[in-house]
Enzyme design. Structure first.
Site, PDB file in Angstrom:
ATOM      1  N   HIS A 145       0.693  -1.091  -0.045  1.00 55.75           N
ATOM      2  CA  HIS A 145       0.073  -0.130  -0.056  1.00 55.75           C
ATOM      3  C   HIS A 145       0.868   1.450   0.190  1.00 55.75           C
ATOM      4  O   HIS A 145       0.604   2.191  -0.592  1.00 55.75           O
ATOM      5  CB  HIS A 145      -0.734   0.120   1.136  1.00 55.75           C
ATOM      6  CG  HIS A 145      -1.785   1.232   1.324  1.00 55.75           C
ATOM      7  ND1 HIS A 145      -3.040   1.320   1.059  1.00 55.75           N
ATOM      8  CD2 HIS A 145      -1.294   2.409   1.864  1.00 55.75           C
ATOM      9  CE1 HIS A 145      -3.397   2.392   1.428  1.00 55.75           C
ATOM     10  NE2 HIS A 145      -2.489   3.138   2.061  1.00 55.75           N
ATOM     11  N   GLU A 146       2.107   1.345   0.802  1.00 54.89           N
ATOM     12  CA  GLU A 146       2.780   2.405   0.874  1.00 54.89           C
ATOM     13  C   GLU A 146       3.696   2.621  -0.423  1.00 54.89           C
ATOM     14  O   GLU A 146       4.040   3.717  -0.662  1.00 54.89           O
ATOM     15  CB  GLU A 146       3.635   2.352   1.983  1.00 54.89           C
ATOM     16  CG  GLU A 146       2.971   2.208   3.489  1.00 54.89           C
ATOM     17  CD  GLU A 146       1.830   3.245   3.637  1.00 54.89           C
ATOM     18  OE1 GLU A 146       1.930   4.564   3.193  1.00 54.89           O
ATOM     19  OE2 GLU A 146       0.847   3.113   4.441  1.00 54.89           O
ATOM     20  N   HIS A 149       1.568   4.102  -2.846  1.00 49.72           N
ATOM     21  CA  HIS A 149       1.421   5.704  -2.907  1.00 49.72           C
ATOM     22  C   HIS A 149       2.486   6.279  -3.438  1.00 49.72           C
ATOM     23  O   HIS A 149       2.420   7.367  -4.020  1.00 49.72           O
ATOM     24  CB  HIS A 149       1.425   5.967  -1.387  1.00 49.72           C
ATOM     25  CG  HIS A 149       0.177   6.058  -0.492  1.00 49.72           C
ATOM     26  ND1 HIS A 149      -0.893   6.620  -1.221  1.00 49.72           N
ATOM     27  CD2 HIS A 149      -0.177   5.518   0.675  1.00 49.72           C
ATOM     28  CE1 HIS A 149      -1.957   6.599  -0.534  1.00 49.72           C
ATOM     29  NE2 HIS A 149      -1.583   6.072   0.604  1.00 49.72           N
ATOM     30  N   GLU A 221      -6.647   6.862  -0.834  1.00 53.53           N
ATOM     31  CA  GLU A 221      -6.437   5.571  -0.011  1.00 53.53           C
ATOM     32  C   GLU A 221      -6.917   4.274  -0.742  1.00 53.53           C
ATOM     33  O   GLU A 221      -6.529   3.230  -0.533  1.00 53.53           O
ATOM     34  CB  GLU A 221      -6.959   5.794   1.497  1.00 53.53           C
ATOM     35  CG  GLU A 221      -6.091   6.850   2.126  1.00 53.53           C
ATOM     36  CD  GLU A 221      -4.653   6.340   2.533  1.00 53.53           C
ATOM     37  OE1 GLU A 221      -4.495   5.252   2.643  1.00 53.53           O
ATOM     38  OE2 GLU A 221      -3.828   7.229   2.583  1.00 53.53           O
TER      39      GLU A 221
END
EC number: 3.4.24.-
Length: 292
Positions: A145-146, A149, A221
């Site tokens: 997920h990071e 980003h 998100e």
């Protein structure tokens, strides 16, 4: 909704929101000079230039500043944490970006965040609580997920949104001063109805700008969740990680309001949701992950 459909849908929504945000900021600038001189073009041009310069200055801020704010310690080799290092390295290879710098925060509350305005200067930080409380697949899901980003330039987008909110706040403050110090005569070029709309817009603009910024943050998100699944092919691991993290009510001690929106889940553990939340509801994120 299929994975790729969800990714494309979130990207389109973000483009639309950002475009509307830019138009809104320029409109606020136009309202400022309309109130003072009946001229909206000068305000639009000035605001566009000022917002561009201010945003560039903000973007030049160092990743080290954010990491220092959260008391994150960098690990510089796999010998310091083999699993964490290899996980970030492998995900970066799959995402086709340079390996981000890796940091650890000494905090029992499980969470993580990414920073860096481009993949070339990206960095990932995790709390010790994340490594202790989650299994390997769940940690990899959060790391994915990071990394997503960073790949999606979300940090740059969040920084731009923050800069635009600041510009709107400055313009609104100038407008408020003009309301008090402007001459009483309104026989210039202003139409009474338009003047009233401009005044209301200036007064409400900081609140509106903050809501738009939060909308951008929440949408990204969702996009990062979908992009993480694209990297790991394991939506269940990310969903269970989110369940565990949202189930912990202890906040991250080192997190602040300034950096809260960067985290995987709300690090301050605020109960307030809806329009004023920096993150989408965990239940909705988990639901979307389960349906992938």
């Amino acid at each position: 909704m299929l994975l790729y459909e969800q990714i494309q849908s979130n990207k389109r929504k973000t483009i639309f929101i950002v475009a509307m945000f830019i138009v809104f900021v320029i409109t606020v600038g136009s309202a400022l000079t309309y109130i003072s001189a009946g001229d909206y073009i000068t305000g639009a041009v000035f605001t566009a230039i000022f917002a561009s310069v201010y945003t560039i200055i903000i973007l030049l801020s160092s990743t080290n500043v954010v990491m220092s704010m959260n008391h994150a310690k960098e690990i510089k080799s796999k010998n310091e944490n083999l699993f964490l290092w290899n996980s970030v390295e492998n995900l970066a290879m799959v995402a086709r970006i340079p390996m981000p710098r890796v940091f650890i925060i000494q905090d029992s509350s499980p969470n993580a965040f990414a920073t860096g305005t481009s993949p070339k200067n990206g960095a990932v930080a995790v709390t010790t609580g994340l490594l202790d409380r989650l299994n390997r697949e769940e940690v990899e899901g959060v790391l994915a997920h990071e990394v997503a980003h960073i790949k999606n330039y979300d940090i740059r987008l969040a920084t731009i949104a923050l800069a635009l909110v600041s510009v709107v706040a400055i313009i609104s403050d100038l407008g408020s001063r003009m309301i008090f110090y402007a001459r009483g005569g309104r026989d210039k070029k202003q139409h009474p109805a338009v003047l009233i709309i401009a005044l209301v817009l200036l007064i409400l603009s900081p609140l509106i700008a903050s809501l738009i910024k939060l909308a951008i943050s929440r949408n990204r998100e969702y996009l990062a969740d979908a992009s993480a699944v694209e990297l790991t092919r394991n939506p269940n691991a990310l969903a269970t990680a989110l369940e565990k993290i949202s189930g912990v009510r202890t906040p991250v001690r080192e997190a602040s309001n300034a950096s809260a929106s960067l985290y995987f889940a709300d690090p301050l553990k605020k109960k307030m949701a809806g329009l004023f939340s920096t993150h989408p509801p965990s239940e909705e994120r988990i639901k979307r992950l389960r349906n992938m």
